[in-house]
Structures are given as structure tokens and as C-alpha cells.
Design an enzyme around this catalytic site. Structure first.
Site, PDB file in Angstrom:
ATOM      1  N   HIS A  14       1.011  -1.216  -0.549  1.00  0.00           N
ATOM      2  CA  HIS A  14       0.282  -0.148  -0.484  1.00  0.00           C
ATOM      3  C   HIS A  14       0.688   1.301  -0.130  1.00  0.00           C
ATOM      4  CE1 HIS A  14      -2.676   3.064   2.590  1.00  0.00           C
ATOM      5  NE2 HIS A  14      -3.063   2.466   1.081  1.00  0.00           N
ATOM      6  N   ARG A  15       0.725   2.248  -0.698  1.00  0.00           N
ATOM      7  CA  ARG A  15       1.448   3.427  -1.546  1.00  0.00           C
ATOM      8  C   ARG A  15       3.394   2.488  -1.432  1.00  0.00           C
ATOM      9  NH1 ARG A  15      -1.028   6.996   3.250  1.00  0.00           N
ATOM     10  NH2 ARG A  15      -3.661   6.184   2.775  1.00  0.00           N
ATOM     11  N   GLU A  41       0.071  -0.964  -4.460  1.00  0.00           N
ATOM     12  CA  GLU A  41      -0.543  -0.062  -5.156  1.00  0.00           C
ATOM     13  C   GLU A  41      -0.399   1.562  -4.678  1.00  0.00           C
ATOM     14  OE1 GLU A  41      -4.305   2.821  -3.261  1.00  0.00           O
ATOM     15  OE2 GLU A  41      -2.370   2.191  -2.462  1.00  0.00           O
ATOM     16  N   ASP A  43      -0.550   5.663  -5.516  1.00  0.00           N
ATOM     17  CA  ASP A  43      -2.033   7.237  -5.685  1.00  0.00           C
ATOM     18  C   ASP A  43      -1.685   8.658  -7.263  1.00  0.00           C
ATOM     19  OD1 ASP A  43      -3.727   5.819  -3.504  1.00  0.00           O
ATOM     20  OD2 ASP A  43      -1.892   6.901  -2.495  1.00  0.00           O
ATOM     21  N   HIS A  56      -0.355  11.320  -2.042  1.00  0.00           N
ATOM     22  CA  HIS A  56      -1.806  10.643  -1.767  1.00  0.00           C
ATOM     23  C   HIS A  56      -2.336  12.062  -1.216  1.00  0.00           C
ATOM     24  CE1 HIS A  56      -4.795   9.621   1.859  1.00  0.00           C
ATOM     25  NE2 HIS A  56      -4.620   8.562   0.763  1.00  0.00           N
ATOM     26  N   GLU A 116      -4.362   3.975  -8.441  1.00  0.00           N
ATOM     27  CA  GLU A 116      -5.909   4.299  -8.099  1.00  0.00           C
ATOM     28  C   GLU A 116      -5.617   6.497  -7.860  1.00  0.00           C
ATOM     29  OE1 GLU A 116      -6.087   4.482  -3.280  1.00  0.00           O
ATOM     30  OE2 GLU A 116      -7.484   6.105  -3.986  1.00  0.00           O
ATOM     31  N   LYS A 118      -7.038   9.400  -8.681  1.00  0.00           N
ATOM     32  CA  LYS A 118      -7.360  10.285  -6.988  1.00  0.00           C
ATOM     33  C   LYS A 118      -8.094  11.771  -7.386  1.00  0.00           C
ATOM     34  CE  LYS A 118      -5.951   9.006  -2.668  1.00  0.00           C
ATOM     35  NZ  LYS A 118      -6.798   8.112  -2.188  1.00  0.00           N
ATOM     36  N   ASP A 236       0.467  -2.079   4.832  1.00  0.00           N
ATOM     37  CA  ASP A 236       1.496  -1.229   5.028  1.00  0.00           C
ATOM     38  C   ASP A 236       2.887  -1.672   5.001  1.00  0.00           C
ATOM     39  OD1 ASP A 236       0.260   1.033   4.102  1.00  0.00           O
ATOM     40  OD2 ASP A 236       0.332   1.575   6.421  1.00  0.00           O
TER      41      ASP A 236
HETATM   42  O1  G3P Z   1      -6.177   1.373  -2.596  1.00  0.00           O
HETATM   43  C1  G3P Z   1      -6.365   1.022  -1.294  1.00  0.00           C
HETATM   44  C2  G3P Z   1      -6.286   2.464   0.031  1.00  0.00           C
HETATM   45  O2  G3P Z   1      -5.238   2.866  -0.556  1.00  0.00           O
HETATM   46  C3  G3P Z   1      -7.301   3.586  -0.385  1.00  0.00           C
HETATM   47  O3  G3P Z   1      -7.496   4.750   0.441  1.00  0.00           O
HETATM   48  O4  G3P Z   1      -6.446   6.567   1.633  1.00  0.00           O
HETATM   49  O5  G3P Z   1      -4.864   4.976   1.261  1.00  0.00           O
HETATM   50  O6  G3P Z   1      -5.897   5.496  -0.869  1.00  0.00           O
HETATM   51  P1  G3P Z   1      -6.093   5.530   0.506  1.00  0.00           P
HETATM   52 MG    MG Z   2      -5.084   4.774  -2.147  1.00  0.00          MG
END
Ligand code: G3P
Ligand code: MG
Length: 246
Positions: A14-15, A41, A43, A56, A116, A118, A236
Site C-alpha cells: 500500500h503506497r 498500490e 495514488d 496520496h 488509484e 485520486k 503497509d
Molecule cells: O487503494 C486502497 C487504499 O489506498 C485506499 O485508500 O486513502 O490509502 O488511498 P487511501
Molecule cells: Mg490509495
């Protein structure tokens, strides 16, 4: 069938590997790229001169030494900022990556790429089209998942690129998430964890829906999500989850 108890749970960083590296930086992505995980993943926002960049928040304030909206800064201005110094001094040379830089890193890797979009606060005209064009340029459409909390953009992405998988992000306990996803032709549900482990999420998984769940950092939560039938987690701590799940 998808969603059987004990079936493998896919791991998405994640990120990037953002628990041990500054989020959405090349350091975080290099760490994710060296792990035998399923995906990563990140953003996307658009700079003022129209470049898709990986960060993000709508502003640079939390994750860099600068301030202001991403949409008001040129790529050059964004690149002057440190995207790592707030995490630790040793990462102070990290910059906000462009989408192109991240795609180049993963070009020859097996990882799936969850991009993702945004656009749930600012609409970023043209961003979706630029992302799709770059995915095509790299020839990686079969490895990409486009996701967004902006379901209007997600529906448009599916219309424009039906071959690219889409994931409908949401935070609520939706009463009928599969029907909502079907309306925008999303291929998967990307819920926050509570939905996934409660009855509507379990039912959706049992009926064959693909659920990728964010953000799962605790071992006990990962096991709950797996037992509930989800396909994947965004975490994470991909290295910790590898030890637990693989
Ligand atoms: O894509 C899953 C997650 O990243 C969504 O929430 O705010 O971390 O981008 P956020
Ligand atoms: Mg995200």
C-alpha cells in the site's frame, strides 16, 4: 471458487512498502519490487502542468517539506520538494515520483499495479486519459487495476478501456455493493476492512465477487479478511504479511 476459507490471500504493498519507507516514493516502490508479493498500490494526482504524479494527499503538506496543492504546482516545483525527510533524514533525497518513473520500475516485474485515481476531491481534467494512455504505451494493461473513490471516473475508465480491470473503492458498509459495482461495470470491490469481514462482504465474496481490502496491517486482521473470503489485502507491511501468509 474464489473466496474459500484458507485460499491464498494476495498481498499488495500500500503506497509501496510504506511501513518501512516513505509512502509513494521510489524507495517504497523499490522495496515492494524486490518482494515476491502480488502487487503494489499507489495514488495519482495531476501537477499544474498536467503530469500524473504519485502522492496520496491533495496537498504536499503532510508528506513533503513544501506546502500547497499538487494541482497548483508544476512538476519542476514538485520535484524540488523532499518526499522523504518527514519520514527519516536518510530518505531526504526522495522526490515525488511521476507515474512514468513508477511504471518504468515495474515494467519487467511480475507485480500487478493498482493505480488509484485520486480525482475524488479535484476532478483533474485529462488525468484518467493520460493514465490509460501511459498504461497502453507500456503494454501493461493486463497487469493494471484502476481504482477510485470517484465512481464517475471509474465508470468512464471502463468505458474507454474495457480491457483494464477496475476496482470500486468505498469506505461504507454498502447495502448492495455488488449491484453498485455492476452499475459502473467495476470488476472488483475495494472496501475498507469493516465491510469485508461483516455479512455483506462475506456474502459478496461467497457469491464470487473479488474483494481487495484496505488497509490491513495487523496479522489478526489479515487472517479475518482471508477467512471472510477476500482475494487480496493492501498493507503497509508487505514483508510481515509475506511471513504470515505465504
Ligand atoms: O487503494 C486502497 C487504499 O489506498 C485506499 O485508500 O486513502 O490509502 O488511498 P487511501
Ligand atoms: Mg490509495
Amino acid at each position: 471458487m474464489d473466496g474459500e476459507e484458507g485460499s491464498p490471500l494476495e498481498i499488495f504493498a500500500h503506497r509501496g512498502a510504506s511501513g518501512s519507507r516513505p509512502e509513494n516514493t521510489m524507495a517504497a516502490f523499490r522495496k515492494a519490487a524486490e518482494l515476491p508479493i502480488d502487487g503494489v498500490e499507489f495514488d495519482i494526482h495531476l501537477s499544474s502542468d498536467g503530469v500524473p504524479v504519485v502522492i496520496h494527499d491533495e496537498t504536499v503538506d503532510r508528506t513533503t517539506d513544501g506546502s500547497g496543492y499538487v494541482k497548483d504546482l508544476t512538476l519542476n516545483e514538485l520535484k524540488r520538494l523532499s518526499a522523504g525527510c518527514r519520514f527519516a533524514d536518510e530518505y531526504s533525497d526522495e522526490r515525488i515520483p511521476t507515474l512514468r518513473e513508477v511504471l518504468e520500475l515495474f515494467r519487467d516485474k511480475p507485480h500487478r499495479l493498482n493505480i488509484e485515481l485520486k480525482s475524488d476531491v479535484f476532478p483533474y481534467p485529462g488525468m484518467r486519459e493520460k493514465v490509460i494512455a501511459m498504461v497502453r504505451e507500456f503494454g501493461i494493461a493486463d497487469r493494471v487495476i484502476l481504482s477510485s473513490f470517484d465512481h464517475v471516473t471509474l465508470e468512464a475508465a471502463k468505458r474507454e478501456a474495457p480491457d483494464i480491470e477496475t476496482g470500486m473503492l468505498f469506505v461504507e458498509i454498502l447495502a448492495d455493493a455488488p449491484a453498485s459495482a455492476a452499475r459502473i461495470r467495476a470488476d472488483a470491490l475495494h472496501p475498507a476492512m469493516p465491510f469485508a469481514v461483516r455479512e455483506p462482504g462475506r456474502l459478496a465474496a461467497a457469491k464470487g465477487a473479488v474483494l481487495r481490502v484496505y488497509t490491513v496491517n495487523e496479522a489478526k486482521h489479515a487472517l479475518m479478511v482471508r477467512e471472510a473470503g477476500a482475494r487480496a489485502i493492501f498493507t503497509d507491511y508487505p514483508d510481515r504479511m509475506l511471513n504470515l501468509l505465504k
